[in-house]
Design an enzyme around this catalytic site. Structure first.
Site, PDB file in Angstrom:
ATOM      1  N   ASP A  96      16.257   4.362   5.905  1.00 38.57           N
ATOM      2  CA  ASP A  96      16.446   2.781   6.129  1.00 38.57           C
ATOM      3  C   ASP A  96      16.638   2.529   7.435  1.00 38.57           C
ATOM      4  OD1 ASP A  96      16.553   0.092   5.024  1.00 38.57           O
ATOM      5  OD2 ASP A  96      18.770   0.289   5.485  1.00 38.57           O
ATOM      6  N   ASP A 105      18.041  -0.891   9.093  1.00 39.00           N
ATOM      7  CA  ASP A 105      19.483  -1.786   9.353  1.00 39.00           C
ATOM      8  C   ASP A 105      20.452  -1.250   8.410  1.00 39.00           C
ATOM      9  OD1 ASP A 105      18.039  -4.773  10.413  1.00 39.00           O
ATOM     10  OD2 ASP A 105      16.531  -3.350   9.562  1.00 39.00           O
ATOM     11  N   ASP A 159      21.787   2.516   2.694  1.00 40.21           N
ATOM     12  CA  ASP A 159      23.149   1.587   2.670  1.00 40.21           C
ATOM     13  C   ASP A 159      23.396   0.859   1.672  1.00 40.21           C
ATOM     14  OD1 ASP A 159      21.152  -0.185   4.173  1.00 40.21           O
ATOM     15  OD2 ASP A 159      23.054  -1.132   4.973  1.00 40.21           O
TER      16      ASP A 159
END
Length: 223
Positions: A7, A9, A169
């Site tokens: 991922d 961001d 995240d």
């Protein structure tokens, strides 16, 4: 080939400062001033533009879906104009990417950021060529947590989609990996780090120095 898909961001980079600035640009145009701030809203920023607009409008008692729809393109334009002023890669992130690539793993990105913005950010920061694939929110007709963007990122990185691991995240990343039938590693150093253990990923990452060994344990050696 086995692949490691990241991922973007909140996982590879803290993009929250530039995202919040773009959202506040919209709120100023609406007449509300700067509604969001780094201390309170970094986690919201990493959930995307629509989430920031929705959260900010609720804060000022003006939540309205039509306003969100109208200002979402404005937010994207503002973000594109100033995409890398505050953004920083997390400590050790690029070293981990280099180490994984050097040992034969295909490394790619699967993000819910629009593809053109992800391309722009990585290019501006001088690291686009470090990733063999980049699949964004609008690359395919579906986005995470649908598993197909992850599978496509693995394929484009030269790997088999069943032999990858997703580094993320959020619950979106955990659910994407679960739907794809592959392991996930969730980072604990982002704004929502304290919540990651409850999502029960295959591993928790406290520092990128530990990632290469963690990957070997989860999906084996690269070839």
């Amino acid at each position: 080939m086995r692949t490691v898909i990241f991922d973007l961001d909140g996982t590879l980079a803290d993009t929250s400062g530039d995202l919040l600035a773009a959202a506040n640009h919209c709120f100023r145009e609406m007449g509300h001033g700067d509604v969001l701030n780094q201390a309170q809203d970094a986690g919201i920023a990493l959930r995307g533009g629509r989430m920031m607009l929705s959260h900010g409008l609720r804060r000022v008692g003006a939540h309205d879906e039509s306003t969100i729809n109208s200002y979402y393109p404005v937010l994207l334009d503002a973000y594109a104009q100033d995409i890398d002023t505050h953004t920083q890669f997390y400590p050790g992130a690029l070293d981990a990417v280099a180490a994984l690539s050097a040992t034969g793993y295909g490394v790619g990105i699967c993000t819910n950021k629009p593809e053109h913005l992800a391309e722009l950010l990585l290019t501006r920061m001088g690291v686009r060529d470090r990733f063999l694939s980049l699949v964004g929110a609008d690359t395919l007709s579906v986005r995470k947590p649908d598993p197909e963007p992850l599978r496509e990122a693995a394929r484009r990185a030269g790997g088999h989609p069943d032999l990858c691991v997703l580094i993320g995240d959020s619950d979106t990343d955990r659910n994407t990996a679960r739907a794809a039938g592959v392991p996930s590693v969730l980072v604990t150093f982002g704004p929502s780090g304290d919540d990651m253990a409850a999502l029960e990923p295959e591993a928790l990452l406290h520092h990128f120095d530990d990632l290469p060994e963690m990957v070997r344990g989860l999906i084996g050696v690269a070839a």
